[in-house]
Design a protein around this motif. Sequence first.
Motif, short mmCIF file in Angstrom:
data_model
loop_
_atom_site.label_atom_id
_atom_site.label_comp_id
_atom_site.label_asym_id
_atom_site.label_seq_id
_atom_site.Cartn_x
_atom_site.Cartn_y
_atom_site.Cartn_z
N ASP A 68 8.76 5.47 -4.12
CA ASP A 68 8.15 5.58 -2.82
C ASP A 68 6.63 5.33 -2.78
OD1 ASP A 68 8.58 6.09 -0.15
OD2 ASP A 68 9.36 8.12 -0.32
N SER A 69 5.90 5.68 -3.93
CA SER A 69 4.42 5.65 -4.15
C SER A 69 4.00 3.94 -4.41
CB SER A 69 4.10 6.46 -4.99
OG SER A 69 4.45 7.86 -4.77
N ASN A 70 5.11 3.23 -4.75
CA ASN A 70 4.76 1.88 -5.20
C ASN A 70 5.12 0.82 -3.95
OD1 ASN A 70 4.27 -0.55 -6.42
ND2 ASN A 70 5.51 0.12 -8.39
N GLY A 359 3.60 8.69 -0.41
CA GLY A 359 2.68 7.40 -0.30
C GLY A 359 2.55 7.11 0.98
#
Length: 414
Positions: A68-70, A359
């Motif tokens: 989710d953060s990438n 994110g």
Amino acid sequence: MSQSAAQPDPLSAALQDIDFSDPRMFQRNNWHGYFARLRDESPVHYQAESPFGPFWSVTRFADIVAVDSNFEDFSSEPTIVIGDLDDDMPLEQFIAMDPPKHDVQRKAVQSAVAPQNLAQMEALIRSRVADILDQLPMGETFDWVEKVSINLTTQMLATLFDFPFEERSKLTYWSDMATAAPEVSGGEADPEERQAALMDCLATFTRLWHERKGTERSSLDLISLLQKDPNTEDIVDKPMEYLGNLILLIVGGNDTTRNSATGGVLALNQNPGEYDKLRADQSLIPSMVSEIIRWQTPLAHMRRRAARDLELNGQQIKEGDKVVMWYMSGNRDERSIDNPNDFIIDRNNPRHHIAFGFGIHRCMGNRLAEMQLRILWEEIMQRFSHVEVIEEPRRVLSNFVNGYEELKVRVHPV
């Protein structure tokens, strides 16, 4: 898919014989054992066949955060649900966009839920919650979903869109239609009815757009915010993008709060010791709200697309592969959350959950959702000693919305 067909045994069936996209798991609330096995045996799991095509399931908290953060490696385009877009209704929405387009469209409406606007909304929400609760029939059985959860969230949506208040039930209907297509989430919406509903939504909001152009409106009005921002001032001329973002904002404002408002009542009834804690100490309400959102996880999953060949937790994922983050599973991952299957209203770190995502796509209205739920429970505890669940809930058939169609309750005065 036959709704009465047997599901494989979660303990003994081979993993390749289990369809983790089966919406009946969520409707029957028997998904826990299936996803516990994935977390233990195959945390990044490839399913070669499903009604939605092949996909990877990501089930552990840490792996979900990594995906989710990438956004560079895991793209949100073209959609964030497990099913593919309907060719007849190719909606575009900023949650299913990557930067830079995502950023400018989200920024256009972000101020509606800025801290100063939330502070301004608190008194309004409280008065509406009080009015809703004061009209409940004391001592009689009624449906909490209809009388409280839908009523509260629909009134809030009408405020955020400055939508005609007497027609606000349309917002709930459009939200339900948007998320209930069989090819999108395994739901039961009729394709023709769904298309007609979304076209009605577009026509209604196109009319509102033109009526409002050049007029001064509330700082909360999402349509006026889109008009004022140079990046979205002509979005009405891109109907599928305008409709897509409207649906995103309607669903976002509807499902999280609505189903958590019901899930909290159910959780407290299933855990009477926690209800006793709440009665003894109402200062626990803010932490309980976070625990309700984690325990309920109103949206079961979000989907990404691998932007390149890459490795995730030892698995080789190919460019273009569909990657599904099961938020519900991540919120029950004992590697990251102590006693995750227990409902505990005074957890040490109650906001450590994944229900809002991580994110750039983290839920824009998360503070508004928390505020609505906090106010709801503050007002409930002033009036009722017990919101008593009378029978098992009826749940939504969907692998995306983890929600309730009905919860029969009875309220008892303080």
